[in-house]
Write an enzyme that holds these catalytic residues in place. Structure first.
Site, mmCIF file in Angstrom:
data_model
loop_
_atom_site.group_PDB
_atom_site.id
_atom_site.type_symbol
_atom_site.label_atom_id
_atom_site.label_comp_id
_atom_site.label_asym_id
_atom_site.label_seq_id
_atom_site.Cartn_x
_atom_site.Cartn_y
_atom_site.Cartn_z
ATOM 1 C CE LYS A 159 -4.067 -1.937 0.506
ATOM 2 N NZ LYS A 159 -4.920 -2.434 -0.350
ATOM 3 C CE LYS A 192 -14.314 -6.682 -4.964
ATOM 4 N NZ LYS A 192 -15.307 -7.217 -4.054
ATOM 5 C CE LYS A 242 -7.918 -14.006 -6.755
ATOM 6 N NZ LYS A 242 -8.033 -14.018 -5.290
HETATM 7 P P1 AMP Z 1 -12.425 -9.724 -2.697
HETATM 8 O O1 AMP Z 1 -13.284 -9.640 -3.911
HETATM 9 O O2 AMP Z 1 -10.982 -9.637 -3.036
HETATM 10 O O3 AMP Z 1 -12.867 -8.821 -1.583
HETATM 11 O O4 AMP Z 1 -12.595 -11.216 -2.131
HETATM 12 C C1 AMP Z 1 -13.701 -11.641 -1.374
HETATM 13 C C2 AMP Z 1 -13.631 -13.131 -1.220
HETATM 14 O O5 AMP Z 1 -13.832 -13.771 -2.496
HETATM 15 C C3 AMP Z 1 -12.307 -13.679 -0.705
HETATM 16 O O6 AMP Z 1 -12.573 -14.772 0.167
HETATM 17 C C4 AMP Z 1 -11.595 -14.178 -1.943
HETATM 18 O O7 AMP Z 1 -10.702 -15.216 -1.681
HETATM 19 C C5 AMP Z 1 -12.754 -14.656 -2.800
HETATM 20 N N1 AMP Z 1 -12.425 -14.534 -4.229
HETATM 21 C C6 AMP Z 1 -12.240 -13.382 -4.915
HETATM 22 N N2 AMP Z 1 -11.967 -13.627 -6.216
HETATM 23 C C7 AMP Z 1 -11.968 -14.994 -6.356
HETATM 24 C C8 AMP Z 1 -11.761 -15.873 -7.453
HETATM 25 N N3 AMP Z 1 -11.518 -15.446 -8.689
HETATM 26 N N4 AMP Z 1 -11.849 -17.224 -7.216
HETATM 27 C C9 AMP Z 1 -12.111 -17.681 -5.978
HETATM 28 N N5 AMP Z 1 -12.309 -16.908 -4.909
HETATM 29 C C10 AMP Z 1 -12.246 -15.572 -5.076
#
Ligand code: AMP
Length: 331
Positions: free
Chosen positions: A113, A198, A195
């Site tokens: 960060k 968003k 991966k």
């Molecule tokens: P975030 O969108 O980074 O806040 O992630 C929220 C949750 O979703 C976390 O537990 C991540 O590990 C899971 N997550 C986010 N993107 C993926 C993905 N492409 N595949 C699997 N899990 C994901």
């Protein structure tokens, strides 16, 4: 037997996508049956980047609506906003006295960060792991479902718990990483690059809010190739990803048909994607509609947050009372 306590934070940034659904929410839904779950929207954490105040409520309500529409049940879990539980910042303050500048500065996510936002290296950012420890220890949780990138933060939470215990007396259990029995699913981006997320290529990310045609278009554009030329070839990861998705949303047996076609070198990816697109539309549609309906119903969302905060405060107030006593704040 009493259920074990699990705590997990939900970030309120952006719309949820299939990676969040299959990688996180689906596990929450399983956990809510077997554990005593405290799930909170991490709104205080989001303040480190100074979000527009006008954006906060819509993003909190959206993430709540989408999680509930996906199957998270506020009757079964304590679903609350971090900022509705004043005991959390109180414990954060106490733990800050046990957290050292040197160890906080060494945390890799902090260093990242600092590199990304050199003009906004605030104390909240530095002490992020302390707030995370407070989120967990406030319920004296023993299990925390965290990704690899958060494991070090959890280790710090254990250190703070240990330090508290050795200074003031045995009180906090040391929280451990929650591991699911089967491998957690990783959903790849439909363009085959990393991966699904968003923030990367949003045309290769399927959001739970996408309409039917958008879902069809995104799936039809998913990366494929001209197909295997040898029987039983190793599947490229972007093809494997289509199978993972199909397995998750299509009727049993459909994946097997396409898998046999792949192994026999006569797979037609166009047909596979058409099938997947229709099954995905049928899967996402009801979640999208339910989330949209709930999102409009602010009274219900407020009631859910209020009830969740009550459950969270019932547990938190006991922790704070005991912690104060142990520290001598007991006049
Ligand atoms: P975030 O969108 O980074 O806040 O992630 C929220 C949750 O979703 C976390 O537990 C991540 O590990 C899971 N997550 C986010 N993107 C993926 C993905 N492409 N595949 C699997 N899990 C994901």
């Amino acid at each position: 037997m009493e259920k074990q306590i699990v705590v997990s934070g939900i970030r309120s940034t952006g719309y949820l996508h299939l990676g969040n659904y299959f990688g996180a929410i689906q596990n929450y839904i399983k956990m809510q049956e077997e554990y005593n779950c405290y799930f909170f929207v991490a709104d205080y954490h989001s303040l480190t980047t100074h979000p527009d105040p006008k954006e906060l409520r819509p993003s909190v309500f959206r993430v709540l609506s989408e999680n509930i529409a996906s199957g998270l049940d506020p009757e079964k879990v304590a679903l609350y906003a971090q900022s509705d539980v004043p005991e959390i910042p109180e414990l954060y303050l106490m733990l800050n006295m046990l957290a050292y500048k040197g160890e906080l500065e060494k945390v890799p996510t902090f260093k990242d960060k600092v590199r990304q936002h050199p003009d906004n290296v605030n104390a909240g950012l530095l002490t992020y792991p302390v707030l995370m420890a407070a989120d967990i220890l406030i319920h004296r949780a023993v299990k925390v479902p965290v990704g690899k990138d958060q494991e070090q933060h959890l280790e710090m939470a254990r250190n703070f718990a240990q330090r508290f215990n050795s200074r003031y007396g045995e009180f906090f259990p040391e929280p451990q990483v929650f591991r699911f029995s089967d491998e957690t699913v990783k959903i790849m981006s439909l363009d085959g690059n990393g991966k699904m997320s968003k923030s990367e290529n949003i045309n290769a990310t399927i959001f739970l809010s996408d309409d039917d045609d958008t879902i069809r278009k995104k799936i039809m554009k998913a990366k494929t190739d001209s197909g295997p030329t040898e029987h039983n070839s190793v599947m490229p990861d972007y093809i494997q990803n289509l199978f993972v998705l199909m397995n998750a949303v299509s009727a049993p047996g459909i994946t097997d048909t396409y898998r046999s076609a792949f192994n026999g070198c006569n797979i037609r990816y166009g047909d596979m994607k058409k099938q997947l697109a229709e099954d995905m539309v049928a899967f996402v549609g009801p979640i999208r509609e339910k989330a949209a309906e709930l999102y409009k119903d602010e009274d219900t969302l407020r009631k859910i947050l209020k009830d969740g905060a009550e459950k969270a405060r019932a547990s938190s107030s006991v922790t704070i009372r005991e912690a104060r006593k142990l520290m001598g704040i007991n006049y």
